[in-house]
Design a protein around this motif. Structure first.
Motif, mmCIF file in Angstrom:
data_model
loop_
_atom_site.group_PDB
_atom_site.id
_atom_site.type_symbol
_atom_site.label_atom_id
_atom_site.label_comp_id
_atom_site.label_asym_id
_atom_site.label_seq_id
_atom_site.Cartn_x
_atom_site.Cartn_y
_atom_site.Cartn_z
ATOM 1 N N TYR A 157 0.412 -1.198 0.231
ATOM 2 C CA TYR A 157 -0.316 0.462 0.280
ATOM 3 C C TYR A 157 1.029 1.126 0.100
ATOM 4 N N TYR A 158 0.149 1.929 -0.674
ATOM 5 C CA TYR A 158 0.649 3.056 -0.042
ATOM 6 C C TYR A 158 0.048 4.982 -0.628
ATOM 7 N N ASP A 159 0.218 5.666 -0.553
ATOM 8 C CA ASP A 159 -0.247 7.136 -0.602
ATOM 9 C C ASP A 159 0.047 7.889 -0.275
ATOM 10 N N ASP A 189 2.870 -2.207 3.853
ATOM 11 C CA ASP A 189 2.798 -3.980 3.556
ATOM 12 C C ASP A 189 2.093 -4.997 4.464
ATOM 13 N N VAL A 190 0.907 -5.465 4.485
ATOM 14 C CA VAL A 190 0.460 -6.322 4.435
ATOM 15 C C VAL A 190 1.178 -8.226 4.492
ATOM 16 N N SER A 191 1.022 -8.528 5.696
ATOM 17 C CA SER A 191 1.787 -10.168 5.600
ATOM 18 C C SER A 191 1.334 -11.040 4.653
ATOM 19 N N LEU A 195 3.414 -0.941 8.497
ATOM 20 C CA LEU A 195 3.316 1.160 8.047
ATOM 21 C C LEU A 195 4.581 2.075 8.783
ATOM 22 N N PHE A 196 4.446 3.113 7.592
ATOM 23 C CA PHE A 196 5.804 4.328 7.757
ATOM 24 C C PHE A 196 4.592 5.426 7.095
ATOM 25 N N VAL A 197 4.557 6.105 7.943
ATOM 26 C CA VAL A 197 3.909 7.279 7.940
ATOM 27 C C VAL A 197 4.252 9.169 8.187
#
Length: 344
Positions: free
Chosen positions: A183-185, A200-202, A252-254
């Protein structure tokens, strides 16, 4: 062919003599255990199919209440996937061809060639072919569902580059298979700041893809508030922990760039970010917090980046990049990916 349960056969035949002949042939020619249901007309056959799970139907096309291929069509419509073999006195080859085209597994002509050996072999092969056909049909349906889900998922990624002042943004997600948990956004918040997200979901497949969509929905909803980044991740973690039940987790990184474009902050749930300086130096942005979905009590802080300056590059990627291989040899690894970013 081994059946844990007896084969259930429905014989649809109005002639008592023909029914007796079929029973004798089944007894002699079918080695598997079976149970036999009988119907003398189409109405009774339809009622029987609605009340019983049947593996194969032995069908005479000419019955008191139906004739020809219409008999097959009407029965096939409610057969619930049972194999259908036509047993007919009609020697018309075109009739046989048309019946098979409509879905009949076989067509046997009554007469001298109708023996126990022929009927036993026909029943055996018809059930096997029908099982394969049903499986192929199910797989095709699943494949179509996955393609639709993948199309929907692709539409959830950013569809245009952000017009945030003095910032260039580029992102891409290319799944190796249908559906993925990457996922990116990038999101502009009400205060004018810009959020850049990667996750990234495992695991792989539809389950992680669904969890990615849920994570995205929570993040976008909370991003419309004035919550700090760490508080947003803390809330998302609590929301998805029950759904995950420790079966999956989300890294997740925001990162947040304020409206002036001069201050960068971030929060991390087991996923690093990298700030690449113009001179090639790389600053790793990461906290010691666990991924989302593991512990509902985890609290995520918001960290400021003191070294941020114009000209810096924020590089974000998932392990789909760092664990990529060349000729199925060693993983690229994070360092080699960063070296490519620096040299590029």
């Amino acid at each position: 062919m081994n059946h844990a349960l007896p084969i259930v056969i429905l014989l649809v035949e109005d002639s008592p003599t023909a029914r007796f002949h079929v029973q004798v042939c089944l007894k002699k020619g079918l080695q598997n255990s079976y149970s036999l249901l009988q119907a003398e007309n189409l109405a009774v056959a339809i009622s029987t199919l609605r009340k019983n799970s049947v593996d194969i139907v032995l069908l005479d096309l000419n019955l008191p209440d139906s004739n020809g291929l219409d008999t097959f069509r009407r029965l096939a419509h409610i057969s619930a996937g049972a194999a259908i073999v036509i047993i007919s006195g009609d020697t018309d080859e075109q009739m046989a061809v048309n019946a098979v085209r409509l879905g009949a597994q076989d067509y046997i002509v009554k007469g001298a060639g109708f023996t126990a050996e022929v009927l036993g072999r026909t029943v055996h092969f018809a059930i096997e072919r029908n099982a394969r056909h049903l499986l192929e049909k199910e797989l095709a349906s699943v494949r179509l569902d996955l393609e639709i889900a993948d199309t929907i998922q692709q539409r959830l990624y950013p569809r245009s580059e952000s017009k945030f002042p003095n910032v260039s943004l580029a992102g891409r997600c290319s799944s190796a298979t249908h559906n993925c948990g990457d996922y990116y956004d990038y999101i502009t918040r009400p205060d004018g700041s810009l959020l850049v997200v990667i996750g990234d979901v495992s695991g792989h497949g539809i389950g992680p893809a669904m969890m990615m969509v849920e994570t995205r929905a929570f993040l976008r909803a909370l991003a419309s508030s004035s919550m700090p980044l760490g508080e947003i991740l803390t809330h998302i973690n609590r929301l998805i922990a029950d759904d995950m039940q420790q079966q999956l987790f989300v890294t997740l990184f925001v990162a947040s760039l304020d409206a002036s474009g001069q201050q960068l902050s971030y929060s991390s749930a087991g996923h690093p970010g990298y700030l690449v300086k113009p001179d090639g130096r790389v600053v790793t942005l990461q906290t010691d917090n666990t991924p989302l979905g593991i512990s509902p009590l985890e609290t995520y802080p918001t960290a400021s980046v003191s070294e941020f300056a114009p000209g810096d590059l924020l590089a974000l990627f998932t392990d789909g990049i760092s664990e990529a291989t060349h000729d199925h040899q060693d993983f690229l690894g994070e360092q080699r990916v960063l070296d490519e970013v620096v040299s590029g």
